[in-house]
Design a protein around this motif. Structure first.
Motif, short mmCIF file in Angstrom:
data_model
loop_
_atom_site.label_atom_id
_atom_site.label_comp_id
_atom_site.label_asym_id
_atom_site.label_seq_id
_atom_site.Cartn_x
_atom_site.Cartn_y
_atom_site.Cartn_z
N GLN A 90 0.82 -1.20 0.00
CA GLN A 90 0.00 0.00 0.00
C GLN A 90 0.86 1.26 0.00
OE1 GLN A 90 -3.41 0.13 -0.49
NE2 GLN A 90 -2.79 2.24 -0.88
N ALA B 78 1.88 1.64 -3.43
CA ALA B 78 0.73 2.10 -4.21
C ALA B 78 0.54 3.61 -4.06
CB ALA B 78 -0.53 1.37 -3.76
N ILE C 228 -2.16 -3.94 -7.52
CA ILE C 228 -2.20 -2.49 -7.25
C ILE C 228 -2.01 -1.71 -8.53
CG2 ILE C 228 -0.83 -0.63 -6.21
CD1 ILE C 228 -0.43 -2.59 -3.81
N LEU C 229 -1.00 -2.06 -9.30
CA LEU C 229 -0.74 -1.33 -10.54
C LEU C 229 -1.90 -1.48 -11.51
CD1 LEU C 229 3.08 -1.97 -11.11
CD2 LEU C 229 1.98 0.07 -10.16
N LYS D 26 -4.68 0.80 -11.04
CA LYS D 26 -4.37 2.18 -11.42
C LYS D 26 -4.16 2.30 -12.93
CE LYS D 26 -2.02 2.94 -7.02
NZ LYS D 26 -3.05 3.77 -6.43
#
Length: 193
Positions: free
Chosen positions: A66, A69, A99-100, A103
């Motif tokens: 996180q 992130a 996470i990527l 996004k």
């Protein structure tokens, strides 16, 4: 350009990362630096990490992920970034990918500096001599052995993980520094073309 540098301690990842930063104007992201910054800034995830560290607990993968992130959303990461020291485990790699993806981002290439472990001791001793009184505390033969054991057990399996998903480029880290840099640049050019 978003990339990960893999390789055992002393393989030259830091040197290559600095050259990439200078040449491409991207940032090198260190999880240790990011963790300390999140704690210092008092972010929600930083406060959680601080609580864990104050108790002497390891910061779990999800918290570290996180922090990464949050960091990749900073303005200086728009052109790209280099991750050195994260991910360290397959679980961290999976978290990073999730996470990527959330996004709309992805890692472009993973570069592994392949080195002869027996030659690393000489590199570490040379680095300690050249840095005089500013040597890293872990630049000793004993510390290197421990760091290599941890690397082999936890991080080396990432090579197969990234090879399976087609992102891995292996480079001879024992070549001369400028030759390694040229090979890194070639691997990047092939991957982001």
């Amino acid at each position: 350009m978003r990339l990960i540098l893999l390789g055992p301690p002393g393989a030259g990842k830091g040197t290559q990362a600095q050259r990439l930063v200078e040449r491409h104007g991207i940032v090198q992201l260190s999880t240790g630096d990011m963790l300390r910054a999140a704690v210092r800034e008092g972010t929600p995830i930083g406060l959680r990490a601080k609580e864990l560290m104050d108790r002497g607990d390891l910061v779990p993968d999800e918290v570290v992920a996180q922090i990464v992130a949050d960091r990749v959303e900073a303005p200086d990461c728009v052109r790209g970034f280099i991750l050195d020291g994260f991910p360290r485990t397959e679980r961290q790699a999976e978290l990073l990918e999730e996470i990527l993806a959330s996004k709309g981002l992805k890692i472009d290439v993973v570069i592994e500096l392949v080195v002869d472990e027996s030659a690393l001791l000489g590199r570490i001793e040379k680095r300690a001599r050249e840095s005089a009184g500013n040597a890293r505390a872990d630049d000793t033969p004993e510390a290197l052995k421990k760091r290599l054991d941890v690397y082999r057990a936890q991080t080396a399996p990432l090579s197969a993980h990234y090879e399976r998903i087609g992102l891995l480029k292996k480079i001879d880290g024992m070549a001369a520094m400028d030759e390694v840099t040229a090979a890194v640049e070639e691997a990047i050019a092939e991957s982001v073309a």
